[in-house]
Design a protein around this motif. Structure first.
Motif, PDB file in Angstrom:
ATOM      1  N   HIS A 123      -5.817 -15.356   7.759  1.00  0.00           N
ATOM      2  CA  HIS A 123      -6.667 -14.178   7.967  1.00  0.00           C
ATOM      3  C   HIS A 123      -7.918 -14.474   8.798  1.00  0.00           C
ATOM      4  O   HIS A 123      -8.706 -13.577   9.047  1.00  0.00           O
ATOM      5  CB  HIS A 123      -7.039 -13.554   6.621  1.00  0.00           C
ATOM      6  N   ARG A 124      -8.100 -15.712   9.174  1.00  0.00           N
ATOM      7  CA  ARG A 124      -9.199 -16.066  10.082  1.00  0.00           C
ATOM      8  C   ARG A 124      -8.610 -16.812  11.277  1.00  0.00           C
ATOM      9  O   ARG A 124      -7.981 -17.864  11.118  1.00  0.00           O
ATOM     10  CB  ARG A 124     -10.210 -16.979   9.365  1.00  0.00           C
ATOM     11  N   HIS A 134     -10.856 -13.410  14.403  1.00  0.00           N
ATOM     12  CA  HIS A 134      -9.833 -12.364  14.542  1.00  0.00           C
ATOM     13  C   HIS A 134      -8.963 -12.327  13.291  1.00  0.00           C
ATOM     14  O   HIS A 134      -8.647 -13.353  12.709  1.00  0.00           O
ATOM     15  CB  HIS A 134      -8.951 -12.647  15.759  1.00  0.00           C
ATOM     16  N   SER A 135      -8.521 -11.130  12.931  1.00  0.00           N
ATOM     17  CA  SER A 135      -7.684 -10.959  11.741  1.00  0.00           C
ATOM     18  C   SER A 135      -6.232 -11.339  12.033  1.00  0.00           C
ATOM     19  O   SER A 135      -5.814 -11.454  13.192  1.00  0.00           O
ATOM     20  CB  SER A 135      -7.743  -9.506  11.282  1.00  0.00           C
ATOM     21  N   GLU A 137      -3.849  -9.274  11.397  1.00  0.00           N
ATOM     22  CA  GLU A 137      -3.317  -8.047  12.004  1.00  0.00           C
ATOM     23  C   GLU A 137      -3.504  -8.088  13.518  1.00  0.00           C
ATOM     24  O   GLU A 137      -2.614  -7.702  14.277  1.00  0.00           O
ATOM     25  CB  GLU A 137      -4.036  -6.805  11.435  1.00  0.00           C
TER      26      GLU A 137
END
Ligand code: OAD
Ligand code: ZN
Length: 236
Positions: A123-124, A134-135, A137
């Motif tokens: 997630h990082r 940035h995610s 996603e």
């Protein structure tokens, strides 16, 4: 029986710490690494251990990010009963910390607050030039080798690859948690990857509980060994 034992051991008071690995997330649909249907038994163009190395990331960034998107990021995975119960125990003041080798963020999604992510998180994803994060996603919406949305610089997942050191502060905090614990519950990890596997050597408390489908090298030292599905064991 495992449920009863875990209820009892987490109800006793004192400092309890959970230390887990990929087996905690298999019930959420994320395969582990070393079981028969684990990632390391699947066939790819390169061995997964190779693709998860720093030198592969540098030499073959396109193949790395294809693998990362397809096999490391699991955006639709949801926490299972083990994640949920650990979060509940923390809210009740019965659990001091979760130490995890997982990079999926499911403990936080379940509500755990003190989570030490020893191998980082998908997630990082950090720009190596400007530090913009940035995610996962965002990564999934990119193709090929992603470039920072702020400055166009190279982006690297905040995930510990083979050949890379662990974050020293996270490792130190994890060591303190284990050293100060009265109860250590170790679950869903084969305990073969160092330096993380060495953390349990720091445990000086009186209750070491193992919850793992298979055997581990630490079973001999444990006060209780539960060879059961961890999502079932935490269903109490
Ligand atoms: P492993 O795949 O090595 O071990 C997972 C363990 O969980 C195995 O011993 C399984 O028997 C057990 N297991 C699987 N499903 C379970 C379930 N539902 N209930 C209970 N036990 C279950 O995964 P890790 O120990 O997490 O590192 O692997 C450590 C590191 O090796 C990973 O963090 C990763 C990998 O290389 C990096 O990528 C840096
Ligand atoms: Zn940038």
């Amino acid at each position: 029986e495992a449920q009863e034992a875990l209820r009892e051991v987490t109800g006793r008071g004192g400092r309890t710490v959970f230390f887990g690995g990929a087996g905690v997330s298999t019930a959420s649909g994320i395969p582990d690494f070393r079981s028969v249907d684990g990632l390391y038994h699947q066939r790819f163009d390169y061995p997964p251990e190779t693709m998860l190395s720093h030198s592969f990331f540098v030499a073959h960034p396109r193949e790395f990010f294809d693998f990362y998107r397809q096999r490391m990021i699991a955006l639709d995975a949801k926490p299972n009963q083990a994640h949920r119960k650990l979060a509940e125990l923390e809210r009740e003041g019965r659990l001091s910390a979760v130490l995890t080798q997982n990079i999926d963020g499911l403990h936080q999604m379940a509500g755990s607050r003190r989570v030490l992510e020893l191998h980082g998180s998908v997630h990082r994803n950090i720009c190596q030039r400007c530090g913009h994060v940035h995610s996962a996603e965002w990564i999934m919406g990119t193709e090929g080798v992603p470039a920072c949305e702020e400055c166009g610089g190279p982006v690297k997942p905040d995930v510990v690859l083979y050949e890379e050191p662990l974050d020293q502060d996270t490792l130190n905090q994890a060591a303190m948690e284990v050293a100060n614990a009265d109860t250590l519950i170790v679950g869903g990890t084969s305990l073969v990857v160092w330096p993380v596997a060495g953390l349990i050597d720091l445990f000086q408390g009186d209750r070491l509980v193992m919850v793992n489908l298979g055997e581990t090298a630490a079973d001999a030292r444990a006060d209780l060994v539960c060879n059961v599905d961890i999502a079932r064991a935490f269903d109490f």
